[in-house]
Design a protein around this motif. Structure first.
Motif, PDB file in Angstrom:
ATOM      1  N   ASP A   1       0.854  -1.210   0.039  1.00 55.49           N
ATOM      2  CA  ASP A   1       0.159  -0.016  -0.084  1.00 55.49           C
ATOM      3  C   ASP A   1       0.874   1.257  -0.173  1.00 55.49           C
ATOM      4  OD1 ASP A   1       0.816  -0.957   2.661  1.00 55.49           O
ATOM      5  OD2 ASP A   1      -1.051  -0.452   3.568  1.00 55.49           O
ATOM      6  N   GLY A   2       2.075   1.208  -0.512  1.00 53.14           N
ATOM      7  CA  GLY A   2       2.799   2.215  -0.698  1.00 53.14           C
ATOM      8  C   GLY A   2       3.450   2.806   0.604  1.00 53.14           C
ATOM      9  N   ALA A   3       4.117   4.269   0.326  1.00 51.55           N
ATOM     10  CA  ALA A   3       4.811   4.982   1.311  1.00 51.55           C
ATOM     11  C   ALA A   3       3.852   5.488   2.474  1.00 51.55           C
ATOM     12  CB  ALA A   3       5.649   6.073   0.717  1.00 51.55           C
ATOM     13  N   MET A   4       2.681   5.922   2.188  1.00 49.49           N
ATOM     14  CA  MET A   4       1.877   6.191   2.972  1.00 49.49           C
ATOM     15  C   MET A   4       0.637   4.973   3.424  1.00 49.49           C
ATOM     16  SD  MET A   4       2.621   9.628   3.384  1.00 49.49           S
ATOM     17  CE  MET A   4       1.399  10.702   3.272  1.00 49.49           C
ATOM     18  N   GLY A   5       0.974   4.023   3.146  1.00 45.92           N
ATOM     19  CA  GLY A   5      -0.057   2.863   3.526  1.00 45.92           C
ATOM     20  C   GLY A   5      -0.260   2.640   5.085  1.00 45.92           C
ATOM     21  N   ASN A   6      -1.053   1.947   5.599  1.00 44.99           N
ATOM     22  CA  ASN A   6      -1.321   1.500   7.010  1.00 44.99           C
ATOM     23  C   ASN A   6      -0.990   0.084   7.293  1.00 44.99           C
ATOM     24  OD1 ASN A   6      -3.799   0.647   6.155  1.00 44.99           O
ATOM     25  ND2 ASN A   6      -5.156   1.858   7.267  1.00 44.99           N
ATOM     26  N   THR A   7      -0.592  -0.593   6.327  1.00 38.71           N
ATOM     27  CA  THR A   7      -0.433  -2.190   6.853  1.00 38.71           C
ATOM     28  C   THR A   7       0.696  -2.359   7.769  1.00 38.71           C
ATOM     29  OG1 THR A   7      -1.342  -2.876   4.392  1.00 38.71           O
ATOM     30  CG2 THR A   7      -0.217  -4.486   5.702  1.00 38.71           C
ATOM     31  N   ALA A   8       1.874  -1.524   7.108  1.00 38.40           N
ATOM     32  CA  ALA A   8       3.063  -1.558   8.051  1.00 38.40           C
ATOM     33  C   ALA A   8       2.858  -1.242   9.463  1.00 38.40           C
ATOM     34  CB  ALA A   8       4.089  -0.832   7.401  1.00 38.40           C
ATOM     35  N   LEU A   9       1.995  -0.131   9.612  1.00 41.57           N
ATOM     36  CA  LEU A   9       1.827   0.468  10.996  1.00 41.57           C
ATOM     37  C   LEU A   9       1.028  -0.408  11.774  1.00 41.57           C
ATOM     38  CD1 LEU A   9       0.871   4.100   9.824  1.00 41.57           C
ATOM     39  CD2 LEU A   9       2.952   3.379  10.619  1.00 41.57           C
ATOM     40  N   LEU A  10      -0.189  -1.212  11.316  1.00 40.35           N
ATOM     41  CA  LEU A  10      -1.082  -1.831  11.734  1.00 40.35           C
ATOM     42  C   LEU A  10      -0.423  -3.241  12.433  1.00 40.35           C
ATOM     43  CD1 LEU A  10      -4.039  -1.678   9.327  1.00 40.35           C
ATOM     44  CD2 LEU A  10      -4.092  -0.819  11.799  1.00 40.35           C
ATOM     45  N   ALA A  11       0.718  -3.456  11.505  1.00 43.62           N
ATOM     46  CA  ALA A  11       1.283  -4.864  11.730  1.00 43.62           C
ATOM     47  C   ALA A  11       2.442  -4.438  12.781  1.00 43.62           C
ATOM     48  CB  ALA A  11       1.931  -5.297  10.659  1.00 43.62           C
ATOM     49  N   GLY A  12       2.829  -3.021  13.080  1.00 36.98           N
ATOM     50  CA  GLY A  12       3.997  -2.896  14.112  1.00 36.98           C
ATOM     51  C   GLY A  12       5.231  -2.989  13.324  1.00 36.98           C
ATOM     52  N   LEU A  13       5.361  -2.897  11.916  1.00 33.59           N
ATOM     53  CA  LEU A  13       6.595  -3.091  11.534  1.00 33.59           C
ATOM     54  C   LEU A  13       7.133  -1.948  11.031  1.00 33.59           C
ATOM     55  CD1 LEU A  13       5.692  -5.962   8.936  1.00 33.59           C
ATOM     56  CD2 LEU A  13       7.142  -6.201  10.890  1.00 33.59           C
ATOM     57  N   ARG A  14       6.215  -0.731  11.207  1.00 34.14           N
ATOM     58  CA  ARG A  14       6.941   0.786  11.107  1.00 34.14           C
ATOM     59  C   ARG A  14       6.188   1.528  12.081  1.00 34.14           C
ATOM     60  NH1 ARG A  14       5.182   4.094   7.195  1.00 34.14           N
ATOM     61  NH2 ARG A  14       4.369   2.591   5.663  1.00 34.14           N
ATOM     62  N   LYS A  15       6.887   2.687  12.514  1.00 32.03           N
ATOM     63  CA  LYS A  15       6.141   3.531  13.223  1.00 32.03           C
ATOM     64  C   LYS A  15       5.849   4.707  12.393  1.00 32.03           C
ATOM     65  CE  LYS A  15       9.164   2.451  17.427  1.00 32.03           C
ATOM     66  NZ  LYS A  15      10.288   2.190  16.913  1.00 32.03           N
ATOM     67  N   PRO A  16       4.875   5.772  12.754  1.00 30.49           N
ATOM     68  CA  PRO A  16       4.573   6.731  11.815  1.00 30.49           C
ATOM     69  C   PRO A  16       5.688   7.580  11.605  1.00 30.49           C
ATOM     70  CG  PRO A  16       3.067   6.433  13.724  1.00 30.49           C
ATOM     71  CD  PRO A  16       4.231   5.500  13.952  1.00 30.49           C
ATOM     72  N   GLY A  17       5.753   7.932  10.183  1.00 31.34           N
ATOM     73  CA  GLY A  17       6.775   8.923  10.030  1.00 31.34           C
ATOM     74  C   GLY A  17       8.200   8.309   9.565  1.00 31.34           C
ATOM     75  N   GLU A  18       8.451   7.139  10.337  1.00 33.40           N
ATOM     76  CA  GLU A  18       9.765   6.341  10.095  1.00 33.40           C
ATOM     77  C   GLU A  18       9.871   5.661   8.709  1.00 33.40           C
ATOM     78  OE1 GLU A  18      11.649   2.246  11.721  1.00 33.40           O
ATOM     79  OE2 GLU A  18       9.736   2.690  12.256  1.00 33.40           O
ATOM     80  N   GLY A  19      11.214   5.979   8.042  1.00 33.04           N
ATOM     81  CA  GLY A  19      11.272   5.271   6.888  1.00 33.04           C
ATOM     82  C   GLY A  19      11.069   6.438   5.625  1.00 33.04           C
ATOM     83  N   ILE A  20      10.271   7.487   5.676  1.00 28.85           N
ATOM     84  CA  ILE A  20      10.265   8.188   4.713  1.00 28.85           C
ATOM     85  C   ILE A  20      11.132   9.393   4.820  1.00 28.85           C
ATOM     86  CG2 ILE A  20       8.312   9.922   3.788  1.00 28.85           C
ATOM     87  CD1 ILE A  20       6.142   7.736   4.739  1.00 28.85           C
ATOM     88  N   LYS A  21      11.876   9.744   3.788  1.00 26.99           N
ATOM     89  CA  LYS A  21      12.961  10.659   4.114  1.00 26.99           C
ATOM     90  C   LYS A  21      13.131  11.612   3.055  1.00 26.99           C
ATOM     91  CE  LYS A  21      14.199   9.455   8.315  1.00 26.99           C
ATOM     92  NZ  LYS A  21      14.043   8.177   8.375  1.00 26.99           N
ATOM     93  N   GLY A  22      12.502  11.448   2.031  1.00 24.45           N
ATOM     94  CA  GLY A  22      12.464  12.185   0.803  1.00 24.45           C
ATOM     95  C   GLY A  22      11.303  12.611   0.092  1.00 24.45           C
TER      96      GLY A  22
END
Ligand SMILES: Cc1cc2nc3c(=O)[nH]c(=O)nc-3n(C[C@H](O)[C@H](O)[C@H](O)COP(=O)(O)OP(=O)(O)OC[C@H]3O[C@@H](n4cnc5c(N)ncnc54)[C@H](O)[C@@H]3O)c2cc1C
Length: 389
Positions: A173-194
């Motif tokens: 679901d892309g750079a702004m998707g919520n699957t990673a957040l719901l799964a606890g694999l990414r924190k909000p804002g983490e990983g988006i640097k450009g």
């Protein structure tokens, strides 16, 4: 995944719809993964929050190395794309030109058309596409057996009273998707640097030079500008590490004489590194959702396709061996993306810095990247799946 946080107590599902695999997001990575999984015999559903054809902010450059990862029976000829044979690097008033006229370096596509084609392709292979249906929550069941036997219960805007129950889940679901957040694999804002911004300008048919991809180095912004032309349009934009205001200024400076009334649109470029852990249990992240944009060029489609192929391989291995798909995918992801990222980032910084004094070298490296000949590039290693199983 934290089961307790996501489960809603006392809400018994009235009806279950069961699939082997759900793919969240029907962009290029999701559509390719769904088509490969369906072709391999897995019942596959795709949830897409928008409806195709939908706009997508992108330069629209599909490199030869990306095309090489796509299925042969995908009809790219229906896209009316521009075919690129030359790279031109433009710095102030100087041009540096690489001619590769024997072999195309890639295609200039319109993303809405390409993504629709990919979605149709996935459906033609047997995947079910449910559009205008955004994922809202993920619950997990059956954990007290083995994780390999657990199910994901998905909630979307349309699953009221029914539950979508799947054994495997892919977040595409892309750079702004919520699957990673719901799964606890990414924190909000983490990983988006450009960030990148692009604009499509209509041109008169056959006026633009479709065979040349033009690049404009922006070493101080950690990025590049581009101008790519199709038969009756030009896509121009800039991408880089720095903030949106600086990129907007750079874009106005580069393309000040282009006839252009539309508002430029920004989208995050997750090019500062693949996620530490892209999978848990039978839930796997692919494409931009896993942070896979190339740090040298901002190209994302190649790694999107590569991760989709690896994720489907991991699911097939899990089916065969009764293991969790994340065992295989985390391993393949580490080998193919994470272990090679440091070299790739250093190479990118080196080349961008060198372009200040020797811009012609950058033109060569861009052409090499399109054909997957760049010395520091990731190299797909599908054979490693056999070592792991
Ligand atoms: C300005 C810019 C220019 C670029 N130019 C190029 C280029 O020229 N060449 C190149 O190779 N790469 C380029 N990229 C990168 C490329 O666009 C991405 O890497 C690529 O789109 C990633 O594909 P994806 O399928 O992972 O995600 P996406 O293409 O972002 O697709 C994600 C899909 O998921 C859907 N979705 C989101 N949330 C949900 C939800 N909750 N439920 C259901 N569906 C959901 C979205 O609607 C979307 O359809 C560029 C990026 C930017 C920002």
């Amino acid at each position: 995944m934290e089961r307790s946080k996501k489960l809603k107590a006392g809400k018994e599902p009235q009806r279950e719809i069961v699939f082997d695999l759900a793919v969240i997001g029907c962009g290029p990575s999701g559509a390719l993964a769904a088509s490969l999984a369906a072709e391999a015999g897995l019942s596959t559903v795709i949830l897409e929050s928008k409806k195709h054809p939908r706009p997508k902010i992108c330069g629209g450059f599909l490199s030869t190395r990306s095309i090489d990862l796509l299925p042969e029976d995908l009809s790219l000829s229906s896209l009316q794309a521009g075919t690129v044979y030359q790279v031109s690097l433009i710095k102030k008033r100087n041009f540096y030109y690489i001619d590769n006229s024997k072999k195309p370096l890639g295609l200039v596509i319109k993303r809405e058309k390409f993504d629709q084609l990919m979605a149709e392709y996935a459906c033609s292979k047997g995947a079910i596409l449910r559009e205008k249906e955004a994922l809202k929550a993920i619950n997990i069941t059956g954990e007290n057996e083995t994780r390999a036997k657990s199910y994901y219960l998905l909630e979307s805007e349309k699953t009221e009273g029914k539950t979508l129950k799947v054994r495997y889940l892919m977040g595409a679901d892309g750079a702004m998707g919520n699957t990673a957040l719901l799964a606890g694999l990414r924190k909000p804002g983490e990983g988006i640097k450009g960030w990148g911004l692009s604009q499509i300008v209509k041109t008169k048919p056959k006026v633009a030079d479709t065979s040349t991809a033009k690049f404009y180095p922006l070493p101080f912004l950690g990025g590049m500008g581009w101008s790519f032309s199709g038969p009756d349009w030009t896509n121009h934009g800039v991408g880089g590490l720095f903030g949106r205001n600086m990129l907007l200024k750079a874009k106005r400076k580069l393309f000040h004489n282009q006839y252009d009334h539309s508002t430029p649109l920004f989208w995050p470029l997750p090019f500062l590194g693949p996620l530490q852990k892209p999978a848990t249990g039978n839930l796997l992240l692919i494409g931009d959702a896993a942070g896979l944009v190339d740090p040298f060029s901002g190209e994302g489609l190649y790694n999107s396709f590569k991760s989709a192929i690896l994720a489907v391989q991991a699911v097939i291995a899990a089916e065969k061996n009764g293991i969790e798909a994340s065992n295989t995918y985390n391993y393949l992801f580490r080998k193919n993306f994470r272990e090679k990222f440091a070299a790739s980032l250093c190479g990118a910084l080196l080349l961008h810095t060198r372009s200040i004094v020797k811009p012609s070298s950058l033109a060569h490296q861009i052409a090499d990247l399109m054909e997957n000949k760049l010395w520091f590039n990731y190299n797909i290693d599908l054979s490693s799946i056999h070592e792991n199983n």
